[in-house]
Design a protein around this motif. Structure first.
Motif, PDB file in Angstrom:
ATOM      1  N   GLN A   1       0.804  -1.219   0.000  1.00 53.69           N
ATOM      2  CA  GLN A   1       0.000   0.000   0.000  1.00 53.69           C
ATOM      3  C   GLN A   1       0.837   1.269   0.000  1.00 53.69           C
ATOM      4  O   GLN A   1       0.296   2.356  -0.192  1.00 53.69           O
ATOM      5  CB  GLN A   1      -0.928  -0.005   1.216  1.00 53.69           C
TER       6      GLN A   1
ATOM      7  N   SER B   1       0.311   5.351   1.793  1.00 57.05           N
ATOM      8  CA  SER B   1      -1.103   5.523   2.139  1.00 57.05           C
ATOM      9  C   SER B   1      -1.503   4.658   3.326  1.00 57.05           C
ATOM     10  O   SER B   1      -2.510   4.937   3.993  1.00 57.05           O
ATOM     11  CB  SER B   1      -1.989   5.189   0.942  1.00 57.05           C
ATOM     12  N   ALA B   2      -0.722   3.618   3.627  1.00 60.92           N
ATOM     13  CA  ALA B   2      -1.053   2.751   4.757  1.00 60.92           C
ATOM     14  C   ALA B   2      -0.905   3.471   6.095  1.00 60.92           C
ATOM     15  O   ALA B   2      -1.430   2.996   7.101  1.00 60.92           O
ATOM     16  CB  ALA B   2      -0.167   1.508   4.737  1.00 60.92           C
TER      17      ALA B   2
ATOM     18  N   ILE C   1      -2.334   5.946   7.126  1.00 60.37           N
ATOM     19  CA  ILE C   1      -3.618   6.432   7.627  1.00 60.37           C
ATOM     20  C   ILE C   1      -4.216   5.458   8.635  1.00 60.37           C
ATOM     21  O   ILE C   1      -5.094   5.823   9.420  1.00 60.37           O
ATOM     22  CB  ILE C   1      -4.591   6.689   6.447  1.00 60.37           C
ATOM     23  N   MET C   2      -3.721   4.211   8.631  1.00 60.78           N
ATOM     24  CA  MET C   2      -4.256   3.241   9.593  1.00 60.78           C
ATOM     25  C   MET C   2      -3.955   3.646  11.026  1.00 60.78           C
ATOM     26  O   MET C   2      -4.655   3.234  11.957  1.00 60.78           O
ATOM     27  CB  MET C   2      -3.693   1.843   9.325  1.00 60.78           C
TER      28      MET C   2
ATOM     29  N   HIS D   1      -7.005   5.713  11.542  1.00 58.43           N
ATOM     30  CA  HIS D   1      -8.261   5.009  11.246  1.00 58.43           C
ATOM     31  C   HIS D   1      -8.535   3.876  12.234  1.00 58.43           C
ATOM     32  O   HIS D   1      -9.643   3.787  12.789  1.00 58.43           O
ATOM     33  CB  HIS D   1      -8.203   4.453   9.820  1.00 58.43           C
TER      34      HIS D   1
ATOM     35  N   THR E   1     -11.633   8.550   7.452  1.00 58.82           N
ATOM     36  CA  THR E   1     -10.289   8.035   7.152  1.00 58.82           C
ATOM     37  C   THR E   1     -10.363   6.701   6.422  1.00 58.82           C
ATOM     38  O   THR E   1      -9.526   6.413   5.558  1.00 58.82           O
ATOM     39  CB  THR E   1      -9.468   7.877   8.440  1.00 58.82           C
TER      40      THR E   1
ATOM     41  N   TRP F   1      -8.744   6.005   2.834  1.00 58.06           N
ATOM     42  CA  TRP F   1      -7.858   4.858   2.668  1.00 58.06           C
ATOM     43  C   TRP F   1      -8.376   3.914   1.588  1.00 58.06           C
ATOM     44  O   TRP F   1      -7.611   3.311   0.833  1.00 58.06           O
ATOM     45  CB  TRP F   1      -7.742   4.138   4.011  1.00 58.06           C
TER      46      TRP F   1
END
Length: 239
Positions: A46, A49-50, A52-53, A56, A106, A110
C-alpha cells in the motif's frame, strides 16, 4: 458502585485522574506520531497511504469502546438508578460519534487508493454507519423530552438495544465476505502485524484512549455544573 454516585466524590477522583490522563495523551500522541510518520516503514503493497491506519484503526476501536462504555453506563442507570451513570453515558455519546466519523472518513480516504472507491456497502462499513446513527439517535433522544428522566431512560434503552451492533461490527469480516481484511491485532495466535507497525498503532490507540478520558471528565464536569445550575434556578423560581 454507589460510592461513586456522589458528584463531589467523583469530582475529587476526576481531579486526580485528569492531569494524569492529559500527560499520557500528550506523551503518547507525540511518540505515536513520531513512530507512525518517521520510524514506521511504508507498507510493501500500500505504500505511504497505509499510514492512515494509525488514525483510522484507533478511531474505529474507540468508536466501539465508547459505545460499549455508553451501553454499560446505560444498563447501570436503568438497573441501579445510578445518577452519575446517566451523566457518563450522555457525555460519552458525542465523543463516540466523533470517533465514528473519523473512522468512516479516514476509512473512505484509505479505501479510494486501495479499492478504487470511497464507499462500498459491505458488512463492516454499513454496520459502522449504523453505529453512527445509533450515536446520533441517542444524542437526539436524550434531550427530546421535557422530562429529563424520561429522556435519559429512553436513550438508555436505545443504547442497550443498539449494543447488538457492536459484535456485528467486530465479527462482520469473519461472518461475511467483505473488502476488509480479517482481524490482525486482536486475534487468536497473536498479532499478524510486524512490530515496526504494531507499536505505533498501539501507542496511537493509547493516545486516543487518554483523549477519551480527558474529554469525558470535562464533559461530565460541565453536565454536573449545568444540572446544579438548573436546580438553583428552580429553587430561586419557587422562592
Amino acid at each position: 458502585m454507589h460510592r461513586f454516585a456522589n458528584p463531589g466524590r467523583f469530582l475529587r477522583i476526576a481531579a486526580v485522574v485528569q492531569p494524569i490522563a492529559l500527560a499520557v495523551l500528550v506523551v503518547s500522541l507525540v511518540v505515536g506520531l513520531y513512530l507512525a510518520l518517521v520510524v514506521s516503514p511504508a507498507d510493501y503493497q500500500q505504500g505511504e497511504s497505509a499510514r492512515i491506519m494509525y488514525v483510522h484503526v484507533p478511531a474505529a476501536w474507540m468508536a466501539l469502546f465508547v459505545y460499549t462504555a455508553m451501553a454499560a453506563a446505560s444498563a447501570v442507570a436503568l438497573i441501579w438508578r445510578h445518577p452519575l451513570a446517566e451523566v457518563v453515558a450522555k457525555a460519552s455519546a458525542p465523543i463516540g460519534a466523533c470517533f465514528t466519523v473519523v473512522a468512516l472518513v479516514t476509512g473512505s480516504l484509505w479505501g479510494k487508493p486501495m479499492w478504487g472507491t470511497y464507499w462500498v456497502w459491505d458488512a463492516r462499513l454499513t454496520s459502522v454507519l449504523v453505529l453512527l446513527f445509533l450515536y446520533l439517535g441517542y444524542i437526539a433522544l436524550v434531550d427530546a423530552f421535557d422530562d429529563e428522566q424520561r429522556g435519559a431512560r429512553a436513550a438508555s434503552i436505545l443504547a442497550l438495544v443498539g449494543f447488538v451492533n457492536v459484535p456485528i461490527i467486530k465479527f462482520s469480516v469473519d461472518w461475511w465476505n467483505t473488502l476488509h481484511q480479517p482481524a490482525s491485532v486482536l486475534r487468536m495466535g497473536g498479532p499478524s502485524i510486524h512490530p515496526s507497525m504494531l507499536w505505533p498503532l498501539l501507542v496511537m490507540a493509547l493516545a486516543f484512549k487518554a483523549y477519551y478520558v480527558v474529554v469525558l471528565i470535562l464533559r461530565v464536569r460541565a453536565e454536573l455544573a449545568a444540572r446544579r445550575l438548573r436546580v438553583l434556578r428552580m429553587a430561586r423560581a419557587a422562592a
